[in-house]
Structures are given as structure tokens and as C-alpha cells.
Design a protein around this motif. Structure first.
Motif, PDB file in Angstrom:
ATOM      1  N   UNK A  39       0.856  -1.186   0.000  1.00  0.00           N
ATOM      2  CA  UNK A  39       0.000   0.000   0.000  1.00  0.00           C
ATOM      3  C   UNK A  39       0.886   1.228   0.000  1.00  0.00           C
ATOM      4  N   UNK A  40       1.059   1.874  -1.170  1.00  0.00           N
ATOM      5  CA  UNK A  40       1.847   3.115  -1.212  1.00  0.00           C
ATOM      6  C   UNK A  40       1.110   4.220  -0.464  1.00  0.00           C
ATOM      7  N   UNK A  41       1.802   5.257  -0.044  1.00  0.00           N
ATOM      8  CA  UNK A  41       1.150   6.360   0.680  1.00  0.00           C
ATOM      9  C   UNK A  41      -0.002   6.961  -0.120  1.00  0.00           C
ATOM     10  N   UNK A 110      -3.612 -12.266   6.358  1.00  0.00           N
ATOM     11  CA  UNK A 110      -2.696 -11.160   6.048  1.00  0.00           C
ATOM     12  C   UNK A 110      -1.749 -10.953   7.218  1.00  0.00           C
ATOM     13  N   UNK A 111      -0.518 -10.542   6.904  1.00  0.00           N
ATOM     14  CA  UNK A 111       0.405 -10.127   7.934  1.00  0.00           C
ATOM     15  C   UNK A 111       0.098  -8.712   8.383  1.00  0.00           C
ATOM     16  N   UNK A 112       0.861  -8.243   9.369  1.00  0.00           N
ATOM     17  CA  UNK A 112       0.601  -6.929   9.952  1.00  0.00           C
ATOM     18  C   UNK A 112       1.191  -5.809   9.106  1.00  0.00           C
ATOM     19  N   UNK A 113       2.063  -6.149   8.180  1.00  0.00           N
ATOM     20  CA  UNK A 113       2.676  -5.145   7.305  1.00  0.00           C
ATOM     21  C   UNK A 113       4.047  -4.719   7.789  1.00  0.00           C
ATOM     22  N   UNK A 114       4.924  -4.426   6.836  1.00  0.00           N
ATOM     23  CA  UNK A 114       6.260  -3.923   7.161  1.00  0.00           C
ATOM     24  C   UNK A 114       6.579  -2.759   6.229  1.00  0.00           C
ATOM     25  N   UNK A 115       7.118  -1.684   6.794  1.00  0.00           N
ATOM     26  CA  UNK A 115       7.351  -0.459   6.028  1.00  0.00           C
ATOM     27  C   UNK A 115       8.640  -0.571   5.218  1.00  0.00           C
ATOM     28  N   UNK A 116       8.545  -0.214   3.943  1.00  0.00           N
ATOM     29  CA  UNK A 116       9.714  -0.074   3.074  1.00  0.00           C
ATOM     30  C   UNK A 116       9.731   1.364   2.574  1.00  0.00           C
ATOM     31  N   UNK A 117      10.827   2.070   2.829  1.00  0.00           N
ATOM     32  CA  UNK A 117      10.965   3.455   2.402  1.00  0.00           C
ATOM     33  C   UNK A 117      12.216   3.583   1.544  1.00  0.00           C
ATOM     34  N   UNK A 118      12.039   4.111   0.334  1.00  0.00           N
ATOM     35  CA  UNK A 118      13.153   4.277  -0.600  1.00  0.00           C
ATOM     36  C   UNK A 118      13.360   5.768  -0.815  1.00  0.00           C
ATOM     37  N   UNK A 119      14.524   6.253  -0.439  1.00  0.00           N
ATOM     38  CA  UNK A 119      14.825   7.684  -0.592  1.00  0.00           C
ATOM     39  C   UNK A 119      15.489   7.942  -1.939  1.00  0.00           C
TER      40      UNK A 119
END
Length: 120
Positions: A39-41, A110-119
């Protein structure tokens, strides 16, 4: 119900790599497929990749050639190797599993989700 535990998210610069993992913590009668969504922002959740019980894989067009889904060394685990990451890959990544439970009914977890942030 099958429970999924994700790991491996984080912050990385564009062009870098991350590996996500997902493990089943409570077994089912049969796991049919596992996969990843994100889920993108400000956007809806979207399909990323999936792998079937027999090992067939499927990918979203946006990640083909950059992401690889595979089964882990431990039973009922999957990995998502993400290479050449781009800022538009920034999202919360969710693991999911389609399975038949111990009462022989199909279900999805579903899992709880994990954040991936690419700068940039």
C-alpha cells in the motif's frame, strides 16, 4: 486461522536492495499460495508478487525484473528479494496466504505489514 509474521523492511536509498521474509506461525491443512501486496502512501493496496504451492510465480509489471519471490529454507516461509529499488516502491508491504484450514475451508490471512521506504 493462519498467522503470518513479516520481517525485513526498512529505509534504503534508490538503487539499493532489501529482502522481506514472511513466516507462517500457525499451520493450516494446506497452504495453496503465498504472496506480497503493498500500500503506497495515499493509495490502495496493490498486488506485488505471488508463489503457488507448486512453485509458479507471478509479478506485477512494475516489479518484474527487479523483485524475486521465493520459498525460504524453513517450511511455509517466503522471501521477497527487492533490487534496484525506486522511490515509488515506498509502501507498507503485506504478506498474504491462501490456504485450506483444518476444517477444510478455504481462507486468506494477512500479515501486519512492514514499512519499506526508498529515498531519492
Amino acid at each position: 486461522q493462519v498467522q503470518l509474521v513479516e520481517s525485513g523492511g526498512g529505509l534504503v536509498q534508490a538503487g539499493g536492495s532489501l529482502k522481506l521474509s514472511c513466516a507462517v506461525s500457525r499451520s493450516a491443512y494446506r497452504l495453496d499460495s503465498m504472496g506480497w501486496y503493498r500500500r503506497p502512501p495515499g493509495k490502495q493496496r496493490e498486488f506485488v508478487a505471488a508463489i503457488t504451492r507448486s512453485g509458479l510465480t507471478d509479478y506485477a509489471d512494475s516489479v518484474k525484473g527487479r523483485f524475486t519471490i521465493s520459498r525460504g529454507n524453513a517450511e511455509d516461509t517466503i522471501n521477497l528479494q527487492m533490487n534496484n529499488l525506486r522511490p515509488d516502491d515506498t509502501a507498507v508491504y503485506y504478506c498474504n496466504a491462501d490456504y485450506v484450514d483444518n476444517t477444510r475451508r478455504p481462507d486468506r490471512s494477512w500479515g501486519q505489514g512492514t514499512q519499506v521506504t526508498v529515498s531519492a
